[in-house]
Enzyme design. Structure first.
Site, short mmCIF file in Angstrom:
data_model
loop_
_atom_site.label_atom_id
_atom_site.label_comp_id
_atom_site.label_asym_id
_atom_site.label_seq_id
_atom_site.Cartn_x
_atom_site.Cartn_y
_atom_site.Cartn_z
N GLU A 316 0.85 -1.19 0.00
CA GLU A 316 0.00 0.00 0.00
C GLU A 316 0.89 1.24 0.00
O GLU A 316 1.48 1.59 1.01
CB GLU A 316 -0.93 -0.02 1.21
CG GLU A 316 -1.89 -1.20 1.21
CD GLU A 316 -2.70 -1.30 2.49
OE1 GLU A 316 -3.63 -0.49 2.66
OE2 GLU A 316 -2.37 -2.16 3.32
N LYS A 319 0.68 4.32 2.68
CA LYS A 319 0.82 4.12 4.12
C LYS A 319 2.13 4.74 4.60
O LYS A 319 3.00 5.09 3.83
CB LYS A 319 0.76 2.62 4.47
CG LYS A 319 -0.61 2.00 4.25
CD LYS A 319 -0.76 0.68 4.98
CE LYS A 319 -0.87 0.90 6.47
NZ LYS A 319 -1.17 -0.35 7.20
N GLU A 325 5.87 0.08 6.33
CA GLU A 325 4.41 0.04 6.28
C GLU A 325 3.89 -0.12 4.86
O GLU A 325 2.76 -0.58 4.65
CB GLU A 325 3.83 1.32 6.89
CG GLU A 325 4.10 1.49 8.37
CD GLU A 325 3.32 0.51 9.24
OE1 GLU A 325 2.27 0.04 8.77
OE2 GLU A 325 3.79 0.21 10.34
#
Length: 345
Positions: A316, A319, A325
């Site tokens: 993602e 993030k 992350e």
């Protein structure tokens, strides 16, 4: 020459054996389905595939369980008829309104659950993701859970919340597991609600973060499920991996606050493939593979299937703030697998 009676007897026996064989095949199929891991479908990115293609990717890879973090209507529409079992989350910021307004809870359930039944297989609704005891939303989590459950009026869909492991004040050895003094006023009433309603407690369990915060005392093999021998002995319980020790510490903590019958579902667990200490493709592949196989056997304290959700389906790119992350995906946004995992079951 065999008598008619003997012939019929043999035919009946063959039919019975065939039926038993079919029942065994059906049992194996559904048992495997019941023990398959789920995968979290995070969507904090601007380069992910269309939702219908994501559902097809789940099905093509035999992933039969999904967790989503909010009631996204496009995702729910794409899930119609998929037979994928779903955990659906409530936005943290919505907890106050749902707690203070039963009509708002009814509207939420009607719009996001009942409007999709029976085409979408809802299993759980989670109110709050990693809300800490001192967060402004903390006082509203349990009342919102209660209002949502009253609106559902169904034993088939359970209502719970998702905690992070920092709510434990003690976790080593696992039998010392207990909630912190700060957390007890928040978590104890929630545990009582779960015990009364037969719902599980969801927990995000990340050995990766425990490891990087204490590389001096935690060996990488203990975090990756690859330790060759027992690392922690706790009475008659023996631990070869940090994941099982963490989950059992939570079980012991639940027992101490009247939640001995409350089960635990691991709502997130994963390992990043880039961006930080020990964040490599090989370590992540090792972790996910071992997590899948270990979830079937549970933990030393609860040696039974442990329902677990891998984090996450995709990298993602929005993030943060840490680079890790953005690198928890099992698949790249182009739908190509990052790892060759043999099976999700």
């Amino acid at each position: 020459m065999a008598s008619i009676f003997e012939t019929r007897k043999k035919t009946s026996m063959a039919a019975i054996l065939l039926l038993l064989g079919l029942l065994f095949v059906i049992w194996v199929y559904f048992d495997a389905a019941a023990r398959s891991v789920g995968v979290c479908y995070g969507q904090i990115a601007n380069d992910l595939p269309p939702r219908a293609e994501v559902i097809d990717l789940y099905k093509a890879n035999g992933i039969e369980r999904m967790r989503i973090y909010n009631p996204n209507s496009e995702t729910l529409e794409a899930l119609r008829g998929s037979n994928i079992e779903l955990i659906i989350g409530v936005y943290n910021d919505d907890a106050q309104n749902l707690a203070n307004n039963a009509a708002a809870a009814n509207d939420w359930v009607q719009t996001n659950i009942k409007a999709y039944l029976p085409d979408v297989k809802f299993r759980y609704i989670t109110v709050g993701n990693e809300i800490k005891p001192n967060d402004p939303m903390a006082p509203y989590v349990l009342p919102a859970m209660q209002n949502i459950r009253a609106s559902i009026a169904s034993e088939e869909i359970k209502v719970s919340t998702v905690i992070e492991m920092s709510l434990l004040g003690s976790s080593f050895p696992p039998s010392n597991g207990s909630f912190s003094d700060v957390a007890t006023s928040y978590i104890n009433p929630i545990v009582a609600f779960l015990a009364t309603t037969g719902a599980p407690l969801f927990a995000n369990v990340y050995p990766y973060f425990s490891y990087i915060s204490n590389t001096k005392d935690i060996n990488l093999t203990y975090a990756l499920f690859t330790s060759p021998g027992v690392v922690v002995r706790d009475g008659n319980l023996e631990y070869k991996n940090l994941f099982a020790a963490s989950v059992d510490a939570l079980y012991f903590a639940l027992e101490k606050v009247g939640g001995a019958d409350v089960s635990v579902i691991v709502s997130e667990s994963g390992w990043p493939s880039a961006g930080g200490v020990a964040a490599t493709v090989e370590n992540a592949r090792t972790y996910y593979s071992n997590l899948i196989s270990n979830s079937k056997n549970g933990t030393p304290k609860r040696p039974e299937y442990l329902e677990t959700y891998l984090f996450a389906m995709f990298d993602e790119n929005q993030k943060g703030p840490e680079e890790t992350e953005r690198n928890f995906g099992l698949f790249f946004p182009n739908k190509q697998p990052k790892y060759q995992l043999t099976s999700f079951a």
